[in-house]
Structure formats: C-alpha cells, structure tokens
Write a protein that holds these residues in place. Structure first.
Motif, PDB file in Angstrom:
ATOM      1  N   LEU A 189       0.812  -1.205   0.000  1.00 34.48           N
ATOM      2  CA  LEU A 189       0.000   0.000   0.000  1.00 34.48           C
ATOM      3  C   LEU A 189       0.849   1.259   0.000  1.00 34.48           C
ATOM      4  O   LEU A 189       0.526   2.242  -0.674  1.00 34.48           O
ATOM      5  CB  LEU A 189      -0.950   0.008   1.205  1.00 34.48           C
ATOM      6  CG  LEU A 189      -2.117  -0.989   1.140  1.00 34.48           C
ATOM      7  CD1 LEU A 189      -2.883  -0.974   2.450  1.00 34.48           C
ATOM      8  CD2 LEU A 189      -3.051  -0.640  -0.023  1.00 34.48           C
ATOM      9  N   ASN A 190       1.953   1.236   0.754  1.00 32.47           N
ATOM     10  CA  ASN A 190       2.821   2.408   0.824  1.00 32.47           C
ATOM     11  C   ASN A 190       3.788   2.502  -0.351  1.00 32.47           C
ATOM     12  O   ASN A 190       4.542   3.478  -0.461  1.00 32.47           O
ATOM     13  CB  ASN A 190       3.617   2.410   2.136  1.00 32.47           C
ATOM     14  CG  ASN A 190       2.726   2.651   3.336  1.00 32.47           C
ATOM     15  OD1 ASN A 190       1.721   3.342   3.237  1.00 32.47           O
ATOM     16  ND2 ASN A 190       3.093   2.071   4.480  1.00 32.47           N
ATOM     17  N   MET A 191       3.782   1.489  -1.211  1.00 36.35           N
ATOM     18  CA  MET A 191       4.663   1.505  -2.374  1.00 36.35           C
ATOM     19  C   MET A 191       4.009   2.162  -3.586  1.00 36.35           C
ATOM     20  O   MET A 191       4.667   2.423  -4.584  1.00 36.35           O
ATOM     21  CB  MET A 191       5.061   0.066  -2.752  1.00 36.35           C
ATOM     22  CG  MET A 191       5.910  -0.654  -1.698  1.00 36.35           C
ATOM     23  SD  MET A 191       7.552   0.092  -1.502  1.00 36.35           S
ATOM     24  CE  MET A 191       7.325   1.032   0.017  1.00 36.35           C
ATOM     25  N   ILE A 192       2.703   2.423  -3.491  1.00 35.26           N
ATOM     26  CA  ILE A 192       1.968   3.005  -4.605  1.00 35.26           C
ATOM     27  C   ILE A 192       1.783   4.498  -4.384  1.00 35.26           C
ATOM     28  O   ILE A 192       1.342   4.929  -3.311  1.00 35.26           O
ATOM     29  CB  ILE A 192       0.582   2.343  -4.762  1.00 35.26           C
ATOM     30  CG1 ILE A 192       0.728   0.849  -5.044  1.00 35.26           C
ATOM     31  CG2 ILE A 192      -0.207   3.010  -5.890  1.00 35.26           C
ATOM     32  CD1 ILE A 192      -0.600   0.110  -5.069  1.00 35.26           C
ATOM     33  N   VAL A 193       2.129   5.271  -5.402  1.00 40.21           N
ATOM     34  CA  VAL A 193       1.830   6.703  -5.411  1.00 40.21           C
ATOM     35  C   VAL A 193       0.688   6.905  -6.399  1.00 40.21           C
ATOM     36  O   VAL A 193       0.910   6.864  -7.617  1.00 40.21           O
ATOM     37  CB  VAL A 193       3.060   7.539  -5.820  1.00 40.21           C
ATOM     38  CG1 VAL A 193       2.705   9.032  -5.825  1.00 40.21           C
ATOM     39  CG2 VAL A 193       4.243   7.262  -4.907  1.00 40.21           C
ATOM     40  N   PRO A 194      -0.559   7.080  -5.928  1.00 40.09           N
ATOM     41  CA  PRO A 194      -1.692   7.197  -6.845  1.00 40.09           C
ATOM     42  C   PRO A 194      -1.647   8.498  -7.640  1.00 40.09           C
ATOM     43  O   PRO A 194      -1.297   9.543  -7.118  1.00 40.09           O
ATOM     44  CB  PRO A 194      -2.916   7.175  -5.921  1.00 40.09           C
ATOM     45  CG  PRO A 194      -2.415   6.680  -4.615  1.00 40.09           C
ATOM     46  CD  PRO A 194      -0.984   7.102  -4.521  1.00 40.09           C
TER      47      PRO A 194
ATOM     48  N   LEU B 113       7.161  -4.115  -8.471  1.00 41.67           N
ATOM     49  CA  LEU B 113       6.383  -3.974  -9.689  1.00 41.67           C
ATOM     50  C   LEU B 113       5.756  -5.304 -10.096  1.00 41.67           C
ATOM     51  O   LEU B 113       4.581  -5.367 -10.476  1.00 41.67           O
ATOM     52  CB  LEU B 113       7.274  -3.442 -10.808  1.00 41.67           C
ATOM     53  CG  LEU B 113       6.597  -3.128 -12.136  1.00 41.67           C
ATOM     54  CD1 LEU B 113       5.486  -2.111 -11.950  1.00 41.67           C
ATOM     55  CD2 LEU B 113       7.617  -2.617 -13.137  1.00 41.67           C
ATOM     56  N   LYS B 114       6.503  -6.367  -9.986  1.00 45.06           N
ATOM     57  CA  LYS B 114       5.989  -7.686 -10.358  1.00 45.06           C
ATOM     58  C   LYS B 114       4.825  -8.096  -9.459  1.00 45.06           C
ATOM     59  O   LYS B 114       3.836  -8.672  -9.924  1.00 45.06           O
ATOM     60  CB  LYS B 114       7.108  -8.722 -10.290  1.00 45.06           C
ATOM     61  CG  LYS B 114       8.142  -8.569 -11.396  1.00 45.06           C
ATOM     62  CD  LYS B 114       9.266  -9.588 -11.243  1.00 45.06           C
ATOM     63  CE  LYS B 114      10.300  -9.423 -12.351  1.00 45.06           C
ATOM     64  NZ  LYS B 114      11.434 -10.349 -12.193  1.00 45.06           N
ATOM     65  N   GLN B 115       4.936  -7.804  -8.152  1.00 45.90           N
ATOM     66  CA  GLN B 115       3.854  -8.143  -7.228  1.00 45.90           C
ATOM     67  C   GLN B 115       2.588  -7.359  -7.561  1.00 45.90           C
ATOM     68  O   GLN B 115       1.481  -7.916  -7.571  1.00 45.90           O
ATOM     69  CB  GLN B 115       4.281  -7.842  -5.789  1.00 45.90           C
ATOM     70  CG  GLN B 115       5.267  -8.830  -5.204  1.00 45.90           C
ATOM     71  CD  GLN B 115       5.645  -8.459  -3.781  1.00 45.90           C
ATOM     72  OE1 GLN B 115       6.438  -7.540  -3.556  1.00 45.90           O
ATOM     73  NE2 GLN B 115       5.062  -9.147  -2.821  1.00 45.90           N
ATOM     74  N   LEU B 116       2.757  -6.069  -7.829  1.00 42.76           N
ATOM     75  CA  LEU B 116       1.604  -5.250  -8.181  1.00 42.76           C
ATOM     76  C   LEU B 116       0.925  -5.746  -9.441  1.00 42.76           C
ATOM     77  O   LEU B 116      -0.300  -5.854  -9.528  1.00 42.76           O
ATOM     78  CB  LEU B 116       2.041  -3.785  -8.356  1.00 42.76           C
ATOM     79  CG  LEU B 116       2.325  -2.990  -7.090  1.00 42.76           C
ATOM     80  CD1 LEU B 116       2.898  -1.628  -7.449  1.00 42.76           C
ATOM     81  CD2 LEU B 116       1.059  -2.827  -6.260  1.00 42.76           C
ATOM     82  N   MET B 117       1.735  -6.043 -10.451  1.00 43.77           N
ATOM     83  CA  MET B 117       1.193  -6.507 -11.712  1.00 43.77           C
ATOM     84  C   MET B 117       0.424  -7.808 -11.516  1.00 43.77           C
ATOM     85  O   MET B 117      -0.660  -8.012 -12.079  1.00 43.77           O
ATOM     86  CB  MET B 117       2.317  -6.674 -12.727  1.00 43.77           C
ATOM     87  CG  MET B 117       2.921  -5.349 -13.179  1.00 43.77           C
ATOM     88  SD  MET B 117       4.419  -5.523 -14.181  1.00 43.77           S
ATOM     89  CE  MET B 117       3.753  -6.331 -15.625  1.00 43.77           C
ATOM     90  N   GLU B 118       0.955  -8.689 -10.705  1.00 49.74           N
ATOM     91  CA  GLU B 118       0.298  -9.979 -10.478  1.00 49.74           C
ATOM     92  C   GLU B 118      -1.040  -9.802  -9.766  1.00 49.74           C
ATOM     93  O   GLU B 118      -2.040 -10.430 -10.133  1.00 49.74           O
ATOM     94  CB  GLU B 118       1.219 -10.878  -9.638  1.00 49.74           C
ATOM     95  CG  GLU B 118       0.780 -12.336  -9.615  1.00 49.74           C
ATOM     96  CD  GLU B 118       0.831 -12.988 -10.999  1.00 49.74           C
ATOM     97  OE1 GLU B 118       0.043 -13.932 -11.209  1.00 49.74           O
ATOM     98  OE2 GLU B 118       1.624 -12.555 -11.842  1.00 49.74           O
ATOM     99  N   ILE B 119      -1.083  -8.920  -8.784  1.00 52.63           N
ATOM    100  CA  ILE B 119      -2.316  -8.694  -8.033  1.00 52.63           C
ATOM    101  C   ILE B 119      -3.404  -8.089  -8.924  1.00 52.63           C
ATOM    102  O   ILE B 119      -4.545  -8.571  -8.961  1.00 52.63           O
ATOM    103  CB  ILE B 119      -2.057  -7.782  -6.809  1.00 52.63           C
ATOM    104  CG1 ILE B 119      -1.243  -8.549  -5.755  1.00 52.63           C
ATOM    105  CG2 ILE B 119      -3.359  -7.267  -6.213  1.00 52.63           C
ATOM    106  CD1 ILE B 119      -0.762  -7.695  -4.603  1.00 52.63           C
ATOM    107  N   PHE B 120      -3.058  -7.053  -9.682  1.00 52.54           N
ATOM    108  CA  PHE B 120      -4.061  -6.378 -10.494  1.00 52.54           C
ATOM    109  C   PHE B 120      -4.452  -7.185 -11.711  1.00 52.54           C
ATOM    110  O   PHE B 120      -5.595  -7.089 -12.177  1.00 52.54           O
ATOM    111  CB  PHE B 120      -3.548  -4.997 -10.913  1.00 52.54           C
ATOM    112  CG  PHE B 120      -3.641  -3.966  -9.831  1.00 52.54           C
ATOM    113  CD1 PHE B 120      -4.833  -3.302  -9.586  1.00 52.54           C
ATOM    114  CD2 PHE B 120      -2.558  -3.676  -9.027  1.00 52.54           C
ATOM    115  CE1 PHE B 120      -4.929  -2.358  -8.574  1.00 52.54           C
ATOM    116  CE2 PHE B 120      -2.640  -2.743  -8.014  1.00 52.54           C
ATOM    117  CZ  PHE B 120      -3.828  -2.069  -7.784  1.00 52.54           C
ATOM    118  N   LYS B 121      -3.545  -8.000 -12.227  1.00 44.73           N
ATOM    119  CA  LYS B 121      -3.867  -8.809 -13.392  1.00 44.73           C
ATOM    120  C   LYS B 121      -4.770  -9.981 -13.041  1.00 44.73           C
ATOM    121  O   LYS B 121      -5.396 -10.572 -13.923  1.00 44.73           O
ATOM    122  CB  LYS B 121      -2.591  -9.302 -14.074  1.00 44.73           C
ATOM    123  CG  LYS B 121      -1.865  -8.214 -14.827  1.00 44.73           C
ATOM    124  CD  LYS B 121      -0.459  -8.610 -15.201  1.00 44.73           C
ATOM    125  CE  LYS B 121      -0.426  -9.762 -16.180  1.00 44.73           C
ATOM    126  NZ  LYS B 121       0.965 -10.070 -16.627  1.00 44.73           N
TER     127      LYS B 121
END
Length: 289
Positions: free
Chosen positions: A118-123, A279-287
């Motif tokens: 959550l803290n790794m994302i800058v919306p 980045l890989k973790q984020l991509m996996e979660i959203f995909k």
C-alpha cells in the motif's frame, strides 16, 4: 548517434528557423547549422529545403522520414530517464481514474495490505485519457484505465479486468415507464460528466448516431456529485455501470432499440518496462482480479 543533433533537428522542424532553434537551446546559430550538416553527411542526403525568405525552411521527404524515427528515439531517451528515476525512488506511480479505482481498489486492498504494497503506490488520479498519455510518455508506471476500445499501441501491454456497459440512469423514485424511445429519453434534463470523461465522448457518438440532443443543464467532473443529484431526482445521466455498483437509489433506463458500447476496465503498462519485485507483485495482483 548524437542525441543532441536529434534534439536540434526536431526543434528545427518545429520552429522552421535556425535562429529560433539556437535561441531555444541557448547556443549559437552555427551550432545548429553544423549539427544539420553532420546529419546530412551521416545519411548522405538533403534533409531540409531552405526557402527564399530569410531564416526559414521546410523538411524534405528524407527529413520527414528521419523526424519520424527521431521522435521515437527521443521518446525512448526520455523513458530511460523516467525508468531510472522509478527504480531509484522504489515506489510505483500508478494511474487511478476515479470511477475505476473506486471499483477496483477495494477488491485488491487486502492483497496489497498483506503484501506490504500500500505504501509503495503513489496514486495519480486523473481521467483515463490523460493517464493513457502519461503512461506512454513515462510520467506514470502503470495505470488502471477505462476505454471503449482495447489498446492498439505497440508499446503497451494490458490485462482486461472486467467488461462493463454504459447505462442511462435516473432516480429510483422516478417513474420512467413512459421513457420508451431514444427521443423521449433525450427530452429529459441531463446531468453530465464533463468533456474529459470517456462518458462524454460516447454520449457524443450516440447523439450523432440517433440525431438527438440532450438538454444538459449541468456538467461536472465529480461523478459522486452527479450520482447524488440523480438520486435526488434532479435529472437523468449517462454513466458506466462501474460507477453504480452497489449504489442505492438509482435505476437503469431500458430502451430496447438503443445500442450502447462496452466499457473495458484495463490494467495497462509499457511493454518494455522491466519490473523489480514490487512492480511484479503489483502486476500480479491487479492482473488476477
């Protein structure tokens, strides 16, 4: 390859003036002249046509062709810098269009929290159209997007999260039994989302196709305000069903002969982006929504 020569040539093609180009880069005019000569010597062909009046020019066919390649090279050069900055900051700038993020983020919130992401994302909140441009230009790293078409750009990869549809809506308290045609629908007062929204673009296509014109009494870029006004029966509106999921007090208006396009909810990223672990973790979660 000299990036500076390419930068000079691109600006020269825009300004059509050696002196204006030199002033822009704070260099002497001979610097621009010699730069152009280097390019013409390198490729063995004339790149510009000098006009009869002073300090003006146009590109030759070869110059136009070179410019198309230079634009791609300079974009990649900018993306290199953006990607290096992304890696150094160790955070991911992600596009969050308001309607889509409010639909998607709750579905992945627990996964993001459990993975300490959550803290790794800058919306970056903006319209899908603006975010798509920023994604291609390297200003953001990833984006949720809403679109009526699937991306065709070679530099982008995407995952389809959900296919929704557009709806005409009214207050649940409103009797809409007499709204049986497109013409009757568009005789009503409308509260619309503004021109930056994909809704406005789709509505314009409907207006052209059916030769109708809505009575738009209010426009806003705040879809929550629009929904609130519709619920209070201040007018009809047009929105993707994404915005009205689990929203009480609103009903869909059904018109049998009205053909509405699909609305694709997408997770999009640049094709050549090399991901670190975050980045890989984020991509996996959203995909995998």
């Amino acid at each position: 390859m000299n990036i500076k020569d390419y930068q000079y040539f691109k600006k020269l093609s825009e300004s059509k003036s050696f002196s204006d180009t030199a002033n822009f880069f704070s260099v002497s005019q001979p610097t621009i002249t010699y730069s152009l000569k280097r390019l013409e010597d390198t490729y063995g062909i004339s790149l510009v046509k000098r006009k009869s009046y002073a300090n003006s020019l146009s590109l030759t066919y070869a110059g136009e062709q070179l410019l198309s390649h230079i634009n791609k090279i300079l974009l990649e050069d900018d993306l290199i810098n953006d990607d290096m900055e992304r890696i150094k900051r160790q955070k991911i700038v992600m596009g969050w269009p308001p309607i889509i993020s409010n639909y998607v983020i709750p579905k992945v919130f627990d996964q993001l929290r459990d993975a300490n992401l959550l803290n790794m994302i800058v919306p970056r909140r903006d319209s899908s159209r603006e975010l798509l441009s920023e994604l291609k230009n390297g200003k953001i790293d990833l984006s949720l997007l809403g679109s009526t078409i699937l991306p065709q750009e070679d530099q982008l990869d995407y995952q389809l999260i959900k296919e929704h549809h557009f709806k005409f809506i009214a207050s649940a308290n409103r009797d809409v039994s007499n709204i049986t045609s497109v013409e009757k629908l568009f005789n009503e007062d409308f509260i619309s989302l503004d021109e930056k929204s994909v809704h406005s673009q789709v509505l314009e296509r409907i207006i052209e196709r059916y030769n109708v014109k809505p009575h738009t009494m209010f426009k806003t870029n705040d879809y929550r305000l629009m929904l609130s006004l519709v619920k209070q029966d201040k007018g009809f509106s047009f929105v993707t069903e994404t915005a009205i999921q689990d929203v009480p007090g609103i009903q869909e208006i059904h018109i049998n002969d009205l053909d509405l396009p699909s609305f694709y909810i997408l997770f999009v990223y640049r094709h050549n982006m090399i991901g670190n672990q975050i980045l890989k973790q984020l991509m996996e979660i959203f995909k995998n929504i």
